[in-house]
Design an enzyme around this catalytic site. Structure first.
Site, PDB file in Angstrom:
ATOM      1  N   SER A   7       0.835  -1.204   0.000  1.00 14.40           N
ATOM      2  CA  SER A   7       0.000   0.000   0.000  1.00 14.40           C
ATOM      3  C   SER A   7       0.864   1.246   0.000  1.00 14.40           C
ATOM      4  CB  SER A   7      -0.910   0.013   1.228  1.00 14.40           C
ATOM      5  OG  SER A   7      -1.558   1.265   1.341  1.00 14.40           O
ATOM      6  N   HIS A  30      -1.228  -1.279  -4.242  1.00 13.86           N
ATOM      7  CA  HIS A  30      -2.497  -0.867  -3.652  1.00 13.86           C
ATOM      8  C   HIS A  30      -2.516   0.648  -3.463  1.00 13.86           C
ATOM      9  CE1 HIS A  30      -6.198  -1.887  -1.440  1.00 13.86           C
ATOM     10  NE2 HIS A  30      -5.874  -0.909  -0.602  1.00 13.86           N
ATOM     11  N   ASP A  32      -4.674   3.741  -2.066  1.00 15.71           N
ATOM     12  CA  ASP A  32      -5.790   4.160  -1.215  1.00 15.71           C
ATOM     13  C   ASP A  32      -6.245   5.562  -1.587  1.00 15.71           C
ATOM     14  OD1 ASP A  32      -6.193   1.961   0.680  1.00 15.71           O
ATOM     15  OD2 ASP A  32      -4.142   2.393   1.310  1.00 15.71           O
ATOM     16  N   MET A  34      -8.815   8.484  -0.696  1.00  7.92           N
ATOM     17  CA  MET A  34      -9.669   8.945   0.403  1.00  7.92           C
ATOM     18  C   MET A  34     -10.110  10.384   0.145  1.00  7.92           C
ATOM     19  SD  MET A  34      -7.561   7.483   3.683  1.00  7.92           S
ATOM     20  CE  MET A  34      -6.622   5.976   3.586  1.00  7.92           C
ATOM     21  N   HIS A  63      -8.323   1.314  -4.148  1.00 10.21           N
ATOM     22  CA  HIS A  63      -9.318   1.141  -3.087  1.00 10.21           C
ATOM     23  C   HIS A  63      -9.949   2.500  -2.821  1.00 10.21           C
ATOM     24  CE1 HIS A  63     -10.061   0.142   1.457  1.00 10.21           C
ATOM     25  NE2 HIS A  63     -11.175   0.301   0.783  1.00 10.21           N
ATOM     26  N   MET A  65     -12.062   4.805  -0.911  1.00  8.70           N
ATOM     27  CA  MET A  65     -12.734   5.116   0.355  1.00  8.70           C
ATOM     28  C   MET A  65     -13.351   6.508   0.204  1.00  8.70           C
ATOM     29  SD  MET A  65      -9.906   3.497   2.960  1.00  8.70           S
ATOM     30  CE  MET A  65      -8.568   3.545   1.769  1.00  8.70           C
ATOM     31  N   MET A 134     -12.054  -5.292   5.445  1.00 11.02           N
ATOM     32  CA  MET A 134     -11.191  -4.376   6.189  1.00 11.02           C
ATOM     33  C   MET A 134     -10.917  -4.955   7.571  1.00 11.02           C
ATOM     34  SD  MET A 134     -10.365  -1.876   4.232  1.00 11.02           S
ATOM     35  CE  MET A 134      -9.541  -0.919   5.518  1.00 11.02           C
ATOM     36  N   GLY A 141      -3.303   4.533   7.853  1.00  8.42           N
ATOM     37  CA  GLY A 141      -2.389   3.405   7.866  1.00  8.42           C
ATOM     38  C   GLY A 141      -1.787   3.207   9.246  1.00  8.42           C
ATOM     39  N   GLY A 142      -1.096   2.081   9.421  1.00  8.51           N
ATOM     40  CA  GLY A 142      -0.364   1.836  10.656  1.00  8.51           C
ATOM     41  C   GLY A 142      -1.196   1.380  11.837  1.00  8.51           C
ATOM     42  N   ASP A 172      -7.137  -6.054   4.372  1.00  7.38           N
ATOM     43  CA  ASP A 172      -6.412  -4.787   4.389  1.00  7.38           C
ATOM     44  C   ASP A 172      -6.480  -4.190   5.788  1.00  7.38           C
ATOM     45  OD1 ASP A 172      -5.322  -2.291   3.990  1.00  7.38           O
ATOM     46  OD2 ASP A 172      -6.818  -1.613   2.538  1.00  7.38           O
ATOM     47  N   GLY A 173      -5.293  -4.014   6.396  1.00  7.36           N
ATOM     48  CA  GLY A 173      -5.241  -3.370   7.703  1.00  7.36           C
ATOM     49  C   GLY A 173      -4.458  -4.185   8.713  1.00  7.36           C
TER      50      GLY A 173
END
Length: 227
Positions: A7, A30, A32, A34, A63, A65, A134, A141-142, A172-173
C-alpha cells in the site's frame, strides 16, 4: 497462491515513482483513495493514479474510500487501474457499478468496513472479482490488526466456496509477518501490506517474506485443500 499488494499509503509521497519501483516484485500496487468525507483523511485522486500507471509495470489496485463511487469509480479504470474497489456502505447501485467497472476492462471489487456483515451481500458475490474485508477501520495506515475480523473472513470464504466462485478474498489493515498467517488460514488469498513493506529496510524482500508465509499457510489450509 498468495498475492501481496503493498500500500502506497505508507510510502513516501514525495517519491511515489521510486517507491512503486521498489516493490516491482509485488502482484499489485495498492492505491488508497480517500476523500475526507467517507473517511476522515484525504489522500490522492485520478491524476496521481494516471501518473503511477505510467511509472510502474505493477498493476494498480485502487481502493476507493470515497462517497459516490457510482460516479467516480469508472474514472479510475480510465486512469489505468487494473482493479477498482468500492465500498458497499457508499455505493448506491453496487451491481450496476461492478458491471460498469468490468465492462471498462478492470476487475471489480467491493469492500466492507469491520462492522458491516457479509451475509446481506451474498447474492452480489457472483458480480465481483474480489471482496475486501477491512481488518482495521478505514482511513489511516499503521493501525493494529483486528483479530475479531477473522470469523468474518472465514464466513466470507465459506460463501465463496458455497457458490463455487473463483473470486479473490482480500484483507487490508495491520497485515504483517505476525498476522498474515492467521488471515491466510481463515481464507484470505490477497493481502494489502503498508508499513510492513514500506517500513522495512528492503521493501522487495518484505514482499517476498510475506508471500512465503502466506503461501505456506494456504498450502495446508482446509479451505484451499477443498477448493
Amino acid at each position: 497462491m498468495a498475492q501481496i499488494n503493498p500500500s502506497i499509503l505508507s510510502a513516501d509521497f514525495a517519491r511515489l515513482a521510486e517507491e512503486a519501483r521498489a516493490v516491482e516484485g509485488a502482484d499489485w500496487l495498492h492505491v488508497d483513495v480517500m476523500d475526507n468525507h467517507f473517511v476522515p483523511n484525504l489522500t490522492l485522486g485520478v491524476p496521481i493514479v494516471e501518473s503511477l500507471s505510467r511509472a510502474t509495470d505493477t498493476p494498480l489496485d485502487c481502493h476507493l474510500m470515497i462517497d459516490d463511487p457510482d460516479r467516480w469509480a469508472p474514472q479510475y479504470v480510465e486512469a489505468g487501474a487494473g482493479s477498482v474497489t468500492f465500498h458497499a456502505e457508499a455505493a448506491a447501485a453496487p451491481v450496476r457499478l461492478a458491471r460498469e467497472i468490468r465492462a471498462k476492462g478492470a476487475r471489480a471489487s467491493m469492500a466492507l468496513k469491520p462492522a458491516t456483515p457479509i451475509e446481506p451481500y451474498e447474492d452480489l458475490l457472483p458480480e465481483l472479482d474480489m471482496l475486501l474485508i477491512m481488518t482495521v477501520e478505514p482511513g489511516f495506515g499503521g493501525q493494529a490488526f483486528l483479530d475479531i475480523m477473522l470469523p468474518k473472513i472465514r464466513r466470507t470464504r465459506e460463501l465463496i466456496s458455497k457458490h463455487g466462485l473463483e473470486m479473490w478474498l482480500q484483507v487490508d489493515g495491520g497485515v504483517s509477518e505476525s498476522t498474515i498467517e492467521r488471515c491466510a488460514e481463515a481464507g484470505a488469498d490477497v493481502f494489502v501490506a503498508g508499513s510492513a513493506v514500506y517500513g522495512a529496510q528492503d521493501p522487495a524482500e518484505a514482499v517476498r517474506a510475506l508471500r512465503a508465509r502466506a503461501d505456506g499457510t494456504i498450502a495446508s489450509a482446509g479451505w484451499a485443500c477443498n477448493h
